[in-house]
Design a protein around this motif. Structure first.
Motif, PDB file in Angstrom:
ATOM      1  N   ARG A 153       0.883  -1.170   0.000  1.00  0.00           N
ATOM      2  CA  ARG A 153       0.000   0.000   0.000  1.00  0.00           C
ATOM      3  C   ARG A 153       0.918   1.216   0.000  1.00  0.00           C
ATOM      4  NH1 ARG A 153      -2.558  -4.266   0.156  1.00  0.00           N
ATOM      5  NH2 ARG A 153      -4.552  -4.589   1.209  1.00  0.00           N
ATOM      6  N   SER A 154       0.503   2.242  -0.747  1.00  0.00           N
ATOM      7  CA  SER A 154       1.324   3.454  -0.843  1.00  0.00           C
ATOM      8  C   SER A 154       0.855   4.491   0.172  1.00  0.00           C
ATOM      9  CB  SER A 154       1.194   4.076  -2.233  1.00  0.00           C
ATOM     10  OG  SER A 154       1.567   3.147  -3.212  1.00  0.00           O
ATOM     11  N   ARG A 185     -13.644  -1.170   6.118  1.00  0.00           N
ATOM     12  CA  ARG A 185     -14.229  -1.704   4.886  1.00  0.00           C
ATOM     13  C   ARG A 185     -15.748  -1.748   5.001  1.00  0.00           C
ATOM     14  NH1 ARG A 185     -10.480  -6.685   5.442  1.00  0.00           N
ATOM     15  NH2 ARG A 185      -8.501  -5.978   4.578  1.00  0.00           N
ATOM     16  N   SER A 187      -3.727  -0.170   6.957  1.00  0.00           N
ATOM     17  CA  SER A 187      -4.003   0.966   7.850  1.00  0.00           C
ATOM     18  C   SER A 187      -4.349   0.440   9.243  1.00  0.00           C
ATOM     19  CB  SER A 187      -5.116   1.847   7.291  1.00  0.00           C
ATOM     20  OG  SER A 187      -6.297   1.098   7.114  1.00  0.00           O
TER      21      SER A 187
HETATM   22  C1  FAD Z   1      -0.526   7.492  -4.257  1.00  0.00           C
HETATM   23  C2  FAD Z   1      -1.232   7.106  -2.979  1.00  0.00           C
HETATM   24  C3  FAD Z   1      -0.964   7.795  -1.797  1.00  0.00           C
HETATM   25  C4  FAD Z   1      -1.644   7.455  -0.628  1.00  0.00           C
HETATM   26  N1  FAD Z   1      -1.372   8.149   0.510  1.00  0.00           N
HETATM   27  C5  FAD Z   1      -2.042   7.843   1.659  1.00  0.00           C
HETATM   28  C6  FAD Z   1      -1.778   8.557   2.869  1.00  0.00           C
HETATM   29  O1  FAD Z   1      -0.917   9.447   2.936  1.00  0.00           O
HETATM   30  N2  FAD Z   1      -2.500   8.227   3.970  1.00  0.00           N
HETATM   31  C7  FAD Z   1      -3.470   7.232   3.957  1.00  0.00           C
HETATM   32  O2  FAD Z   1      -4.090   6.982   4.991  1.00  0.00           O
HETATM   33  N3  FAD Z   1      -3.711   6.544   2.814  1.00  0.00           N
HETATM   34  C8  FAD Z   1      -3.024   6.801   1.688  1.00  0.00           C
HETATM   35  N4  FAD Z   1      -3.277   6.076   0.539  1.00  0.00           N
HETATM   36  C9  FAD Z   1      -4.237   4.941   0.612  1.00  0.00           C
HETATM   37  C10 FAD Z   1      -3.508   3.668   1.074  1.00  0.00           C
HETATM   38  O3  FAD Z   1      -2.567   3.274   0.102  1.00  0.00           O
HETATM   39  C11 FAD Z   1      -4.447   2.472   1.277  1.00  0.00           C
HETATM   40  O4  FAD Z   1      -5.227   2.290   0.133  1.00  0.00           O
HETATM   41  C12 FAD Z   1      -5.371   2.611   2.475  1.00  0.00           C
HETATM   42  O5  FAD Z   1      -4.605   2.783   3.666  1.00  0.00           O
HETATM   43  C13 FAD Z   1      -6.235   1.346   2.614  1.00  0.00           C
HETATM   44  O6  FAD Z   1      -5.400   0.212   2.665  1.00  0.00           O
HETATM   45  P1  FAD Z   1      -5.710  -0.976   3.691  1.00  0.00           P
HETATM   46  O7  FAD Z   1      -4.729  -2.057   3.449  1.00  0.00           O
HETATM   47  O8  FAD Z   1      -5.828  -0.455   5.079  1.00  0.00           O
HETATM   48  O9  FAD Z   1      -7.149  -1.428   3.260  1.00  0.00           O
HETATM   49  P2  FAD Z   1      -7.528  -2.757   2.431  1.00  0.00           P
HETATM   50  O10 FAD Z   1      -7.396  -3.958   3.258  1.00  0.00           O
HETATM   51  O11 FAD Z   1      -6.806  -2.671   1.132  1.00  0.00           O
HETATM   52  O12 FAD Z   1      -9.059  -2.503   2.218  1.00  0.00           O
HETATM   53  C14 FAD Z   1      -9.471  -1.406   1.547  1.00  0.00           C
HETATM   54  C15 FAD Z   1     -10.870  -1.632   1.121  1.00  0.00           C
HETATM   55  O13 FAD Z   1     -11.573  -0.568   1.610  1.00  0.00           O
HETATM   56  C16 FAD Z   1     -11.916   0.278   0.537  1.00  0.00           C
HETATM   57  N5  FAD Z   1     -11.017   1.456   0.638  1.00  0.00           N
HETATM   58  C17 FAD Z   1      -9.751   1.605   0.199  1.00  0.00           C
HETATM   59  N6  FAD Z   1      -9.265   2.814   0.466  1.00  0.00           N
HETATM   60  C18 FAD Z   1     -10.263   3.471   1.088  1.00  0.00           C
HETATM   61  C19 FAD Z   1     -10.405   4.752   1.611  1.00  0.00           C
HETATM   62  N7  FAD Z   1      -9.379   5.655   1.536  1.00  0.00           N
HETATM   63  N8  FAD Z   1     -11.563   5.097   2.207  1.00  0.00           N
HETATM   64  C20 FAD Z   1     -12.573   4.214   2.263  1.00  0.00           C
HETATM   65  N9  FAD Z   1     -12.513   2.964   1.770  1.00  0.00           N
HETATM   66  C21 FAD Z   1     -11.389   2.604   1.201  1.00  0.00           C
HETATM   67  C22 FAD Z   1     -11.714  -0.417  -0.748  1.00  0.00           C
HETATM   68  O14 FAD Z   1     -12.960  -0.756  -1.285  1.00  0.00           O
HETATM   69  C23 FAD Z   1     -10.952  -1.656  -0.383  1.00  0.00           C
HETATM   70  O15 FAD Z   1     -11.639  -2.788  -0.777  1.00  0.00           O
HETATM   71  C24 FAD Z   1      -2.607   6.403  -0.639  1.00  0.00           C
HETATM   72  C25 FAD Z   1      -2.862   5.706  -1.826  1.00  0.00           C
HETATM   73  C26 FAD Z   1      -2.185   6.050  -2.971  1.00  0.00           C
HETATM   74  C27 FAD Z   1      -2.488   5.291  -4.241  1.00  0.00           C
END
Ligand code: FAD
Ligand code: FMN
Length: 467
Positions: free
Chosen positions: A262-263, A284, A293
């Motif tokens: 994750r970025s 989610r 996160s």
């Molecule tokens: C270029 C880039 C920069 C980023 N910078 C940041 C940052 O500075 N801080 C930060 O907190 N995150 C940032 N993100 C988002 C981060 O990469 C993850 O996508 C986020 O933390 C969710 O990952 P996870 O593994 O916790 O959730 P996962 O286990 O991957 O589950 C995510 C699920 O929840 C849903 N979901 C995904 N993202 C979100 C969201 N933002 N809000 C609501 N539902 C969502 C989707 O449907 C997905 O199925 C960035 C993403 C990108 C592409």
């Protein structure tokens, strides 16, 4: 005796004609090289014979990284290889290339990366005669969670074929950098004499993840009506700190995770000797915590290890050019990407020993509640006090029904915004793509006009880190 009397009439005319031809050739040569340097087509490998051309379009740097990797692997067998961004003048070179490989991602709402907008406007709506018979391969990066999967890659493929270019193999579409599709790409490249092994783990670049550990974590929004937002502080387990610039990203792999990074926008500068992320806990749809996160914000304990790599994010790098005013717009975790730029600006001003001029740095930031959601408020207050921030507009959606979101502040101060942009201001936008960035884009278009916003994006005066 002067030259005219020394030379006979015919010899003089011949001499003059040769001189003019020579001067004209020199002039064309200089112009060509100037254009080439301005366009930054990179010659990865010199050589004889027809070059291979690698063309990329990339928002957050992944397609660029694969393109650079592809070009350097193709260079291995002595073939001349040229690398170009899609908005640079590669079309002139395509007809004389033995093959053209395109590596392009799709950005917000199925559109092209920002820097490719000019190419889309100028080229994609009409056929191009220069591509007849050109042989090409195309790798499209995307994510199936978005409704328009690989839309830009698909559109480019259609256009190339409509222009008479011939695909060497069917377009390869990659979902979230999934390994099998990238291995298939490598397999096709093998046919062109690269060092790449077919089926090799299709890394975008050498495996440069290193072991890091959680140093500390603190909550930035206790009592907030939204989900928790934490400052997560990380340090390498061993070795020095990698270098990065404001705007760059950290790719994180957590222990026991699904193996997909994750970025996160890096929110500080390397001078601190650590990386600081600002992470929102994702919940989610089924109520469970987001994998990465959740781990970073709740489960990980200080000392716990994870894998991390720093990734350059050219689409959000700006440099700390103090001569230009800067407008920073963001909401929520968007403060992460903006904070790095503000720190870089504060550092550059302090090094120059010059006070910031009037109308120089304007932050528009939005959150839910002014009482609970003020991430990095101590730093922001300090920057306001020291006049690094010459203007600050905070929007709190739960407190202020008149200007609940950043776009409302933009609309309210439309005239100042126009003046700042006329005075050469750069614009940075960071945060949620679906809500904040979309509304900000619409407001900027209302205020400045479509052509002006497109110009800002194409020229890199407006840069975005949206997710
Ligand atoms: C270029 C880039 C920069 C980023 N910078 C940041 C940052 O500075 N801080 C930060 O907190 N995150 C940032 N993100 C988002 C981060 O990469 C993850 O996508 C986020 O933390 C969710 O990952 P996870 O593994 O916790 O959730 P996962 O286990 O991957 O589950 C995510 C699920 O929840 C849903 N979901 C995904 N993202 C979100 C969201 N933002 N809000 C609501 N539902 C969502 C989707 O449907 C997905 O199925 C960035 C993403 C990108 C592409
Ligand atoms: C804000 C945002 C919008 C995106 N929109 C799309 C989309 O509409 N369709 C798609 O297939 N992928 C979409 N993606 C996924 C990217 O194409 C994918 O992550 C790709 O690997 C990014 O490559 P890049 O770093 O070269 O830009 C989006 C990603 C982000 C962060």
């Amino acid at each position: 005796m002067d030259l005219t009397t020394y030379l006979s009439g015919d010899a003089w005319r011949l001499w003059a004609a040769l001189s003019i031809t020579f001067a004209y050739t020199l002039f064309c040569y200089v112009l060509f090289h100037r254009a080439r340097n301005a366009g930054q087509i990179t010659v990865m490998q010199q050589g004889t014979g027809k070059p291979v051309l690698v063309v990329y379009a990339s928002q957050t740097g992944q397609a660029e990284s694969i393109a650079r990797h592809t070009a350097s692997e193709l260079s291995g067998n002595g073939t001349p290889v040229h690398l170009s961004r899609i908005d640079q003048p590669w079309l002139e070179d395509a007809a004389s290339a033995s093959r053209v490989f395109f590596i392009v991602s799709t950005a917000g709402d199925g559109s092209s990366p920002d820097h490719a907008l000019g190419f889309v406007h100028k080229q994609l709506d009409k056929p191009c005669a220069g591509l007849q018979g050109v042989r090409f391969g195309l790798l499209a990066l995307g994510d199936r969670n978005y409704p328009d999967f690989c839309a830009f890659g698909r559109r480019l493929d259609q256009w190339l074929q409509a222009c008479g270019a011939q695909p060497e193999f069917s377009r390869i579409e990659v979902d979230k950098l999934e390994g099998q599709a990238l291995a298939a790409w490598n397999g096709h490249l093998q046919g062109f004499g690269t060092k790449i092994q077919a089926g090799a783990p299709a890394a975008t670049e050498p495996d440069d993840y290193a072991e890091w550990r959680l140093l500390s974590r603190c909550c930035l929004n206790a009592g907030s009506p939204g989900s928790s937002m934490c400052k997560v502080v990380l340090q390498p387990v061993s070795g020095g700190l990698p270098q990065w610039h404001a705007g760059d990203l950290a790719d994180v792999l957590i222990p026991g995770g699904d193996g997909k990074p994750r970025s996160y926008s890096i929110s500080n500068l390397p001078d601190d000797n650590r990386i600081e992320l600002i992470v929102r806990s994702v919940v989610r749809e089924d109520g469970t915590s987001g994998q990465t996160s959740g781990w970073l914000n709740q489960h990980a304990q200080p000392g716990d290890a994870l894998k991390l790599r720093v990734r350059s994010n050219p689409g959000f790098n700006l440099g700390a050019d103090l001569s230009k005013p800067l407008i920073l717009i963001g909401a929520g975790t968007g403060i992460a990407g903006l904070r790095g730029h503000l720190q870089a600006r504060a550092k550059a001003f302090s090094a120059s020993a010059q006070p910031a001029p009037e109308h120089n740095t304007w932050l528009l930031f939005g959150e839910r509640s002014g009482r609970h959601d003020r991430p990095c408020h101590a730093e922001i207050d300090k920057w306001q006090h020291t006049r690094l921030l010459t203007r600050l507009d905070l929007s709190f959606s739960r407190d202020d029904p008149r200007t609940p979101y950043v776009q409302h502040h933009l609309q309210e101060h439309a005239k100042e915004l126009q003046e700042w942009v006329e005075n050469g201001a750069n614009i940075l936008v960071c945060g949620c793509a679906k809500t904040m960035a979309r509304s900000v884009d619409q407001s900027l278009r209302n205020i400045l006009g479509d052509a002006s916003v497109d110009d800002l994006l194409m020229s890199g005066r407006m840069r975005r880190d949206i997710f």
